[in-house]
Each structure stands twice: as C-alpha cells, then as structure tokens.
Design a protein around this motif. Sequence first.
Motif, PDB file in Angstrom:
ATOM      1  N   ASP A 219       0.852  -1.198   0.000  1.00 50.69           N
ATOM      2  CA  ASP A 219       0.000   0.000   0.000  1.00 50.69           C
ATOM      3  C   ASP A 219       0.887   1.247   0.000  1.00 50.69           C
ATOM      4  OD1 ASP A 219      -2.174  -1.784   0.144  1.00 50.69           O
ATOM      5  OD2 ASP A 219      -2.049  -1.822   2.333  1.00 50.69           O
ATOM      6  N   GLN A 220       0.607   2.204   0.883  1.00 49.08           N
ATOM      7  CA  GLN A 220       1.386   3.452   0.948  1.00 49.08           C
ATOM      8  C   GLN A 220       2.308   3.472   2.166  1.00 49.08           C
ATOM      9  OE1 GLN A 220      -2.240   3.770   0.603  1.00 49.08           O
ATOM     10  NE2 GLN A 220      -1.805   3.467  -1.573  1.00 49.08           N
ATOM     11  N   ALA A 221       2.660   2.302   2.661  1.00 47.54           N
ATOM     12  CA  ALA A 221       3.478   2.230   3.876  1.00 47.54           C
ATOM     13  C   ALA A 221       4.886   2.748   3.609  1.00 47.54           C
ATOM     14  CB  ALA A 221       3.526   0.807   4.392  1.00 47.54           C
ATOM     15  N   ARG A 222       5.569   3.078   4.714  1.00 37.78           N
ATOM     16  CA  ARG A 222       6.951   3.564   4.644  1.00 37.78           C
ATOM     17  C   ARG A 222       7.756   2.855   5.720  1.00 37.78           C
ATOM     18  NH1 ARG A 222      10.129   8.455   4.176  1.00 37.78           N
ATOM     19  NH2 ARG A 222      12.245   7.628   4.049  1.00 37.78           N
ATOM     20  N   THR A 223       8.890   2.273   5.349  1.00 37.02           N
ATOM     21  CA  THR A 223       9.774   1.662   6.338  1.00 37.02           C
ATOM     22  C   THR A 223      11.190   2.209   6.170  1.00 37.02           C
ATOM     23  OG1 THR A 223      10.477  -0.244   4.999  1.00 37.02           O
ATOM     24  CG2 THR A 223       8.398  -0.461   6.238  1.00 37.02           C
ATOM     25  N   VAL A 224      11.870   2.302   7.287  1.00 36.38           N
ATOM     26  CA  VAL A 224      13.264   2.748   7.310  1.00 36.38           C
ATOM     27  C   VAL A 224      14.029   1.811   8.238  1.00 36.38           C
ATOM     28  CG1 VAL A 224      14.862   4.623   7.815  1.00 36.38           C
ATOM     29  CG2 VAL A 224      12.531   5.151   7.042  1.00 36.38           C
ATOM     30  N   TRP A 225      15.109   1.268   7.739  1.00 42.16           N
ATOM     31  CA  TRP A 225      16.056   0.559   8.600  1.00 42.16           C
ATOM     32  C   TRP A 225      17.406   1.226   8.444  1.00 42.16           C
ATOM     33  CZ3 TRP A 225      20.504  -2.076   6.919  1.00 42.16           C
ATOM     34  CH2 TRP A 225      21.240  -2.679   7.948  1.00 42.16           C
ATOM     35  N   GLN A 226      17.979   1.633   9.572  1.00 41.99           N
ATOM     36  CA  GLN A 226      19.315   2.214   9.587  1.00 41.99           C
ATOM     37  C   GLN A 226      20.176   1.356  10.509  1.00 41.99           C
ATOM     38  OE1 GLN A 226      19.208   6.768   9.789  1.00 41.99           O
ATOM     39  NE2 GLN A 226      17.244   6.243  10.712  1.00 41.99           N
ATOM     40  N   GLY A 227      21.279   0.825   9.994  1.00 41.66           N
ATOM     41  CA  GLY A 227      22.124  -0.047  10.794  1.00 41.66           C
ATOM     42  C   GLY A 227      23.557   0.447  10.850  1.00 41.66           C
ATOM     43  N   MET A 228      24.246   0.122  11.946  1.00 37.81           N
ATOM     44  CA  MET A 228      25.645   0.499  12.099  1.00 37.81           C
ATOM     45  C   MET A 228      26.377  -0.559  12.896  1.00 37.81           C
ATOM     46  SD  MET A 228      28.070   2.664  11.460  1.00 37.81           S
ATOM     47  CE  MET A 228      27.179   4.133  10.914  1.00 37.81           C
ATOM     48  N   ILE A 229      27.536  -0.975  12.386  1.00 33.08           N
ATOM     49  CA  ILE A 229      28.481  -1.800  13.139  1.00 33.08           C
ATOM     50  C   ILE A 229      29.649  -0.896  13.528  1.00 33.08           C
ATOM     51  CG2 ILE A 229      30.052  -3.768  13.100  1.00 33.08           C
ATOM     52  CD1 ILE A 229      28.281  -5.056  11.013  1.00 33.08           C
ATOM     53  N   LYS A 230      29.993  -0.890  14.806  1.00 34.90           N
ATOM     54  CA  LYS A 230      31.060  -0.009  15.272  1.00 34.90           C
ATOM     55  C   LYS A 230      32.033  -0.792  16.129  1.00 34.90           C
ATOM     56  CE  LYS A 230      31.969   4.329  17.700  1.00 34.90           C
ATOM     57  NZ  LYS A 230      31.372   5.516  18.375  1.00 34.90           N
ATOM     58  N   SER A 231      33.331  -0.555  15.886  1.00 33.13           N
ATOM     59  CA  SER A 231      34.358  -1.126  16.753  1.00 33.13           C
ATOM     60  C   SER A 231      35.237  -0.009  17.273  1.00 33.13           C
ATOM     61  CB  SER A 231      35.210  -2.151  15.997  1.00 33.13           C
ATOM     62  OG  SER A 231      36.138  -1.496  15.141  1.00 33.13           O
TER      63      SER A 231
END
Length: 445
Positions: A332-344
Amino acid sequence: MVVVRRRSGAPAAPAYTQADVEALSQENNEPQWLLEARLSAWELYEDLPMPTLSDEDWRRTDYRHIRWDEADKIIPANGASVDAVPQTHREPLLGDREGGTMVFVDGKLVYHNLADELQQLGVIFTDLRTACQQHEDLVRPNLMTRAVLPTDGKFAALHAALWTHGVFVYVPRNKVAELPLHVVMYNTHSGASLGHVLVMLDENSQATVQVEYASAPAEQQSAYIGATELLVGDAANLTYVALQNWNRTTYEFSHQRARIGRDASLDWINGTMGGKLIKAYLELDIDGLGGNGRMSGFFFADENQHFDLDTQQNHNAPLTTSDLLFKGAGKDQARTVWQGMIKSLPQMQKIDGYQACRNLMLSDDVRMDGIPGLEIEADDVACSHAATFGTLEEEPIFYLMSRGITRPQAELMVIDGFFDELLQRIPFERVRDRLQESIEAKILR
C-alpha cells in the motif's frame, strides 16, 4: 481546492510537568532514590529539544502529526482484568506450562505467577515497582544506568522520569531457568503508557523471555514511550523475544539496548507488525572478550504505517561477534526505514560483525529504505553489511501455479517463505503459527 493544514494550536510536545513526576512517585510510594532519579531525568528532559527532521537519525521520520493532547494522557487503572487480553496472548508458550507469566492491562499488573521450581532457584520475576522496593540492591545500580540512559535522547529522558510500569527479571549465578518467562503488556484505552523491561542474567546463567505488546482498536491516538534493558553477565545465555502489535492509532518511541559480557550470548528476536508510527532504537553492546550477539528482526507495514528501526552493533571488546538480520515487507502506501551500524573501538581486533536487511516490496506506492553502515577503528576485523530490495519474482509463482495452486495462494506461499527463516528463530511453535497468521492477514487485506 482543499488545503490540508496541521491543526492550529496543536501541541508540539507532551504537556507533562515536574508535578506529574512527583505525583506519580508519591502515588506509588516509591523510595527516595527512585524519586531523585526521576527528577534528575526530568531536568534533563526539559533541557533537551524535541527531535526534528534536522536530526540525522530523525530526518526520514516526521511524527509531528501526533495529537499530543490525546496521546499524552497517561492511561489510568480502570478496573480492566486479565480477561480483557485476547486469549492468543495468554496462551502458555511451551505446551501447557511456562516458568512465569505477568500480564499488565492499561499499565496495571493484573496477573502474575512464577513456577515453584524457578522460585527455588532464586529467580526473581516481578513487576518493576515491587522490585524497586524489595530488591534495591539489584535494581538501583542497574536501572537506566548501564544500558538505556536518560541521556540517550528526549524520549529516553521522558521515560526515565515517568515510566509507569515494568517487569524485572533476575537469574542468579550458575542457575538455568529452563521454563520460559512470558510478559504481556496490553492496553484497552487510548493514551500514554511508559513500560520498562529490565532483564539481568548473572554469571553463567540462562533464561528465555518473551514480551508481547498489543492494544485494542481505538479512534483516539496513543503513545508508547518505552525502554528495554538486557544485561547478560559473563558466560550467560539469554534468548529474548519481543513482539509488537499495537493498534493503528499508536505511536511508539522506544530505546532498547543489550549489554553482553565475556563469553556470553544473546539471541534477540524482534517483531514489528502494529502501530501507526514506530521509532525504535535497538542496540547491542558486546563488552566482554568472546561475547556474541545475534539480532533477528521482522516487520510488515501496510496501509499508511511508518516503521523506523535504528540498529547498532557496538564491539567494545576484541574477539567478539555480532550477527544481525532483518527482513521486512511493505505494501500500500506504507513507509519503512532501517538504519544499521556496526562499530568497533580502537584496538578491538579479531571482531566479526555482520548486518543485512532484506526488503520485499508488494506495491508500487510503498517506500522502503535500507541504510547499512560501518564505523571501524581497528585493522584486523571481518565486518560486512548489505541491504537488498525486491518484488515478488514470477518464476517461483509460475512454478507453484503449474502445480495447480492459484496465483493468490502461490504469492502467499512465497511471502511466507521469505519470512520463514526468521519465524523459525522464535522458540515457540504456537507463537510462530500466530505470527504467520498475522502476516497472511496483512497480505490478504
């Protein structure tokens, strides 16, 4: 011509005051140390601005259409009982038994039990208010001091000042809670709820915990401002399942963080199905040599739902591993956001970090963003990331149809297969079946 405008005079922030903090603490007869912690968080909350689209981690999520004059009214205890919770949420997780059950309705604890064998092991499974009174030695040093911090953001500070209810789990050193612990937080009324989860596993202990969030359909808007803290001690092993299915008028703002000790392991499964707008921070901090964290997430947004999931894998010790896999669908008109980060951190050598987000787009109007990232300050690491996007492929659909299966059923089977890898990580068959039914209901809607 019709011009749609934001309601004039609509509040841009919740209308809480310090008096609300003091009244909440007094009403619950809280110890002085907790009141002081709440007031300190409130002072921080007042100093922090509300998030805006100018903030990097908020620039894809505009929550300004929330009606705070509806959503900030803390839901009062109203006499609702455990019978108000749908039976599917109250079923035992494993056969006809579980180690303990805790049910909150509209922020009030309405049902609680703990198996005798877990009590004999010294397992603590109680509501957070009681834990603050009876287990100060465990709660006070760990409640929003090691994992989620009031300084993490505006909503984290607000939660620290005004959390309304919560659960406390503690498994002593060298003890194994073989039966799972089950928590349900359910709302029958609209308004604000601020739930907290604090799970502590001492050295070489083991437990499985499932927490479910849901609410009855409503017209007025609601806000859930929550926090989850998972403290996994050295050589401990925690399986943690969190499933969310709010109604379509609920906005969630949550901070969730795990800290993993030396040679410890966390298997964290997160499911997001409900709500109007979700902004959730989910973080793994691997603090001890040999620590391992796995985070699995699934989400399905339809109609005008907006999900923003912000994940972080922090390798704070060498010889640590993290593995993150999220799978999501949108229509439909849905909105998704995934923001990922790997940090050392510097000198954190021999780490192995992986993250991926697989997105399945089921309509022309849906928008799905996947933004993986690496921030590596060591030179002997194995880290990788990926984000993929796709639609239903015709080849497997054609293959199924050639076996006499109708097209709608063939599409359903392909989508079920897409999510199956993550659903199989949930250790309870009844829960897997229920979630599959929820996914199929969204597909067929």
